[in-house]
Design an enzyme around this catalytic site. Structure first.
Site, PDB file in Angstrom:
ATOM      1  N   LYS A  58       0.844  -1.197   0.000  1.00  0.00           N
ATOM      2  CA  LYS A  58       0.000   0.000   0.000  1.00  0.00           C
ATOM      3  C   LYS A  58       0.875   1.240   0.000  1.00  0.00           C
ATOM      4  O   LYS A  58       1.908   1.282   0.675  1.00  0.00           O
ATOM      5  CB  LYS A  58      -0.916  -0.027   1.218  1.00  0.00           C
ATOM      6  CG  LYS A  58      -1.967   1.077   1.245  1.00  0.00           C
ATOM      7  CD  LYS A  58      -2.890   0.906   2.442  1.00  0.00           C
ATOM      8  CE  LYS A  58      -3.938   1.991   2.541  1.00  0.00           C
ATOM      9  NZ  LYS A  58      -4.844   1.812   3.702  1.00  0.00           N
ATOM     10  N   SER A 133      -9.560   1.765   2.922  1.00  0.00           N
ATOM     11  CA  SER A 133      -8.726   2.500   1.994  1.00  0.00           C
ATOM     12  C   SER A 133      -7.669   1.630   1.294  1.00  0.00           C
ATOM     13  O   SER A 133      -6.975   2.095   0.408  1.00  0.00           O
ATOM     14  CB  SER A 133      -8.000   3.622   2.765  1.00  0.00           C
ATOM     15  OG  SER A 133      -7.168   3.069   3.786  1.00  0.00           O
ATOM     16  N   SER A 157      -9.819  -0.699   7.247  1.00  0.00           N
ATOM     17  CA  SER A 157      -9.354  -0.507   5.878  1.00  0.00           C
ATOM     18  C   SER A 157      -8.620  -1.691   5.264  1.00  0.00           C
ATOM     19  O   SER A 157      -8.223  -1.637   4.102  1.00  0.00           O
ATOM     20  CB  SER A 157      -8.457   0.736   5.798  1.00  0.00           C
ATOM     21  OG  SER A 157      -9.210   1.887   6.028  1.00  0.00           O
TER      22      SER A 157
END
Length: 463
Positions: A58, A133, A157
Site C-alpha cells: 500500500k 482504503s 481498511s
C-alpha cells in the site's frame, strides 16, 4: 496447512506469473487502477521464507525503491529516504516488492474513490468499488497479480476491502506489527495489516512482519508465536472453543442474506466443535461517532507536517502563510480537508472537553466491554465484516452514509484487538465477509478458527 506448506504455496507464485497476471487483468491505470507505481526489475532473493515471492505494498508504507504518495497530490513524486520496517522484513525474507498500490488519500475512505489518482475498480465487477482504503492491495490479490499484499488499518481498511473483494484480510493486535514507516493518519488506531488469497497466505506473511521494533515506541515487546494454522487432525478441530455472537452486530436492519451467510458460518463452527454463545457489547452503537471524533483529531495533528516545506509539492506564493494555504488547498482532496477541519474543531479550546475528551472516555468503555466478554470464557467473536456487499462506483455520495460502511470494523481498532475478515458466501454475485475478533495478542486462536472455517465452507460449496 503446515507453516512450511504455506510458504511453499506462496513461493510457487513467481514474479513472472505476477507480471503475466498484471498485464492480463490490466491492473495499472488503464484498467483496474490498482497500482500507482511498479518495479518491473524486482526479483527478490534466492533464499528466505518468501524467496522470490511477489508482494504489493500500500502506498502509505515507505519504500526506498518506489514513490510513497499516500494517494495524494501533495506527495506526488516523493521518495522516502528510509523504508518501513514491515517492508524491510519482507525484503529480508526474500520477497520481491513489485509495486505500490492505490489507496484513498492518506487512508481516509471506505471505497477507494478518494484517491487523487482515480478510483480502483473491483476485479469481480468493474462497476463496483473494491472497498477502502486498502482497495488497491485488495484488488491486486483478488485479481491474482499477487497472493499477498500489505495494507493499513485505521477503522477497517484491510478487513472491509477484503470482504468486498472476496479475500482474507488481517488486522493484528495494536503493537504486534511495527508502524515505523507507515505514514500516520491516526496514530493510536493505525495498524499494518495483511491481505491474502487464503488464511494460510495471510498468516504466513503476518508471521514474517510481526515482532518488536525499537524504532516504534508503540511496538509490543512480546514473543511472536507460530501464526500459520496447523492442519486439522480431527473432525472437531475447534472442540472447547467458545465463539461469541454479539447481538449488536446482527440488528434487524442487517441484510437478511448477509445474516443468513453468517448463520451458515456459525453452524459450521458448531459442527467443527465450537460452542456458539450470544453476547452483548452495548456500547457498539457509539463506535462510529467516537471513531469520527478521535481519528480526525489525530489526523489534524499528523497532517500538519504537509505544508510544502519538507515533502512533496510546493505552491509558490508571496509569503509563508500563502504558500501553506496554496499548497494545502491544491494538494489535499475534499475528504482529507473535511477530516482535518473536523479534527481541528474537536480539539479547539471550546470543544475539547465536549467532544474529544468524551470520545476517549467512551473508547475506554468499548475496550473494557471487549475485555469483559473475553474474560467471561469467550475465546472469539464472530460478526459480519460489512453491512453490505461492494456497492457501485459513485453510488454512495453522502459522507455519513459512507462512514457507516465501517460500522462493524471500527470497534476492533478502538479496542486495539486483532480482527480479520474471510469470505463466507455471495450476495448478488458479490462476496460477503465474516469477521473474527480475538483478545489482544491471541491471533493464533483466531487464525486457527478461520482456517478451519475456510476449509469447511470450501468442502460444503464443492459438494
Amino acid at each position: 496447512m503446515s507453516q512450511n506448506g504455506a510458504f511453499e504455496t506462496l513461493r510457487a507464485h513467481t514474479v513472472a506469473m505476477a507480471w503475466t497476471a498484471y498485464d492480463e487483468v490490466k491492473a495499472g491505470p488503464d484498467g483496474l487502477n490498482a497500482f500507482l507505481s511498479v518495479d518491473r526489475d524486482a526479483t527478490g532473493a534466492a533464499s528466505g521464507l518468501l524467496a522470490g515471492v511477489p508482494v504489493a505494498i500500500k502506498d502509505n508504507l515507505t519504500t526506498l525503491t518506489l514513490p510513497t504518495t499516500c494517494g495524494s497530490r501533495i506527495l506526488e513524486g516523493y521518495v522516502s529516504p528510509f523504508e518501513a520496517t514491515a517492508v524491510r522484513k519482507l525484503r529480508e525474507a526474500g520477497a520481491a516488492v513489485i509495486g505500490k498500490t492505490n489507496m484513498d488519500e492518506f487512508a481516509m475512505g471506505s471505497s477507494n474513490e478518494n484517491s487523487a489518482y482515480g478510483a480502483v475498480k473491483n476485479p469481480l465487477d468493474h462497476t463496483r468499488v473494491p472497498g477502502g482504503s486498502s482497495g488497491g492491495s485488495a484488488a491486486a490479490v483478488a485479481a491474482g497479480v499477487v497472493r499477498v499484499a500489505l495494507g493499513s488499518e485505521t477503522g477497517g481498511s484491510v478487513r472491509q476491502p477484503a470482504a468486498f473483494c472476496g479475500i482474507v484480510g488481517i488486522k493484528p493486535t495494536y503493537g504486534r506489527v511495527s508502524r515505523y514507516g507507515l505514514v500516520a493518519y491516526a496514530s493510536s488506531l493505525d495498524n499494518v495489516g495483511v491481505l491474502g488469497a487464503t488464511v494460510a497466505d495471510a498468516a504466513a506473511v503476518l508471521q514474517v512482519i510481526a515482532g518488536h521494533d525499537p524504532y516504534d515506541s508503540t511496538s509490543a515487546d512480546v514473543p511472536v508465536p507460530d501464526l500459520v494454522p496447523a492442519p486439522n487432525s480431527t473432525d472437531k478441530p475447534l472442540a472447547g472453543l467458545v465463539v461469541g455472537k454479539p447481538r449488536e452486530y446482527f440488528p434487524d436492519s442487517l441484510d437478511p442474506r448477509i445474516a443468513a451467510h453468517c448463520e451458515r458460518a456459525l453452524q459450521q463452527l458448531e459442527r467443527l466443535g465450537a460452542e456458539v454463545r450470544e453476547v452483548s457489547l452495548p456500547s457498539t452503537a457509539l463506535a462510529i461517532p467516537v471513531y469520527y471524533v478521535i481519528a480526525p483529531a489525530e489526523a489534524s495533528s499528523n497532517l500538519a507536517r504537509y505544508d510544502g516545506v519538507r515533502y512533496g509539492v510546493r505552491q509558490v506564493a508571496g509569503d509563508l502563510p500563502q504558500m501553506y494555504e496554496r499548497t494545502r488547498s491544491s494538494g489535499f482532496g475534499d475528504e482529507v480537508t473535511r477530516r482535518i477541519l473536523l479534527g481541528t474543531y474537536v480539539l479547539s479550546a471550546g470543544y475539547y472537553d465536549a467532544y474529544y475528551k468524551r470520545a476517549q472516555a467512551v473508547r475506554s468503555l468499548i475496550a473494557q466491554e471487549f475485555a469483559d466478554v473475553f474474560s467471561s470464557g469467550v475465546h472469539l467473536l464472530f460478526t459480519p465484516t460489512a453491512p453490505t456487499p461492494a456497492f457501485r462506483l459513485g453510488e454512495v455520495s453522502e459522507p455519513y452514509e459512507m462512514y457507516l460502511s465501517d460500522i462493524f470494523t471500527v470497534t476492533a481498532n478502538l479496542a486495539g484487538i486483532p480482527a480479520m475478515s474471510q469470505p463466507i458466501g455471495r450476495v448478488d454475485g458479490m462476496p460477503v465477509g465474516g469477521q473474527f475478533m480475538a483478545a489482544a495478542f491471541d491471533e493464533p486462536t483466531m487464525l486457527r478458527a478461520a482456517a478451519a472455517l475456510e476449509h469447511a465452507l470450501s468442502l460444503e460449496d464443492n459438494t
